[in-house]
Design a protein around this motif. Sequence first.
Motif, PDB file in Angstrom:
ATOM      1  N   ALA A  71       0.618  -1.094   0.182  1.00  0.00           N
ATOM      2  CA  ALA A  71       0.146  -0.063   0.084  1.00  0.00           C
ATOM      3  C   ALA A  71       0.576   1.412   0.138  1.00  0.00           C
ATOM      4  O   ALA A  71       0.492   2.136  -0.553  1.00  0.00           O
ATOM      5  CB  ALA A  71      -0.881   0.031   1.234  1.00  0.00           C
ATOM      6  N   VAL A  72       1.982   1.166   0.747  1.00  0.00           N
ATOM      7  CA  VAL A  72       2.765   2.437   0.778  1.00  0.00           C
ATOM      8  C   VAL A  72       3.528   2.836  -0.518  1.00  0.00           C
ATOM      9  O   VAL A  72       3.442   3.791  -1.080  1.00  0.00           O
ATOM     10  CB  VAL A  72       3.804   2.180   2.081  1.00  0.00           C
ATOM     11  CG1 VAL A  72       5.043   3.336   1.887  1.00  0.00           C
ATOM     12  CG2 VAL A  72       3.276   2.146   3.406  1.00  0.00           C
ATOM     13  N   LEU A  73       3.887   1.645  -1.204  1.00  0.00           N
ATOM     14  CA  LEU A  73       4.610   1.594  -2.505  1.00  0.00           C
ATOM     15  C   LEU A  73       3.548   2.155  -3.447  1.00  0.00           C
ATOM     16  O   LEU A  73       4.048   3.087  -4.485  1.00  0.00           O
ATOM     17  CB  LEU A  73       5.305   0.397  -2.745  1.00  0.00           C
ATOM     18  CG  LEU A  73       6.474  -0.002  -2.031  1.00  0.00           C
ATOM     19  CD1 LEU A  73       6.873  -1.570  -2.323  1.00  0.00           C
ATOM     20  CD2 LEU A  73       7.529   1.119  -2.280  1.00  0.00           C
ATOM     21  N   THR A  74       2.364   1.656  -3.402  1.00  0.00           N
ATOM     22  CA  THR A  74       1.241   2.173  -4.206  1.00  0.00           C
ATOM     23  C   THR A  74       1.129   3.558  -4.150  1.00  0.00           C
ATOM     24  O   THR A  74       1.018   4.461  -5.017  1.00  0.00           O
ATOM     25  CB  THR A  74       0.040   1.264  -3.960  1.00  0.00           C
ATOM     26  OG1 THR A  74       0.311   0.007  -4.200  1.00  0.00           O
ATOM     27  CG2 THR A  74      -0.853   1.663  -5.236  1.00  0.00           C
ATOM     28  N   LEU A  75       1.001   4.183  -2.955  1.00  0.00           N
ATOM     29  CA  LEU A  75       0.810   5.572  -2.607  1.00  0.00           C
ATOM     30  C   LEU A  75       1.911   6.376  -3.007  1.00  0.00           C
ATOM     31  O   LEU A  75       1.886   7.383  -3.895  1.00  0.00           O
ATOM     32  CB  LEU A  75       0.705   5.657  -1.423  1.00  0.00           C
ATOM     33  CG  LEU A  75      -0.870   5.276  -0.691  1.00  0.00           C
ATOM     34  CD1 LEU A  75      -0.992   5.550   0.863  1.00  0.00           C
ATOM     35  CD2 LEU A  75      -1.826   6.149  -1.322  1.00  0.00           C
TER      36      LEU A  75
END
Length: 104
Positions: free
Chosen positions: A95-99
């Motif tokens: 999720a962090v990488l996607t954001l």
Amino acid sequence: MQIAYRAKDITEAHIVAGLLKANDIETYVGGDYLQGAMGEIGAAGFSNIHVEDEDFYSARQVITEYEASSRVTLAKNSDESKPDSYARWFLLVLAVLTLIWLNL
């Protein structure tokens, strides 16, 4: 005949019935055909194991040992929550990488 055990499903009923038969206790598993009326839904509460009146006490002893061993097995397996924590961390990192990727 008396009901010696009320199983959660038909599979558990046949496992316990096999355990009782291994201890020379004749059993009858009731509720085989009642679960078929529910279709694909996992019906519960219909499976009962019946034993003769004179075998009831010894059957209950065997079942009590079975239930105790099931609780011990569940307690030992409670430490197996690590795969869940790994999955949570993986999803968090994803999720962090996607954001980060969306903000670029």
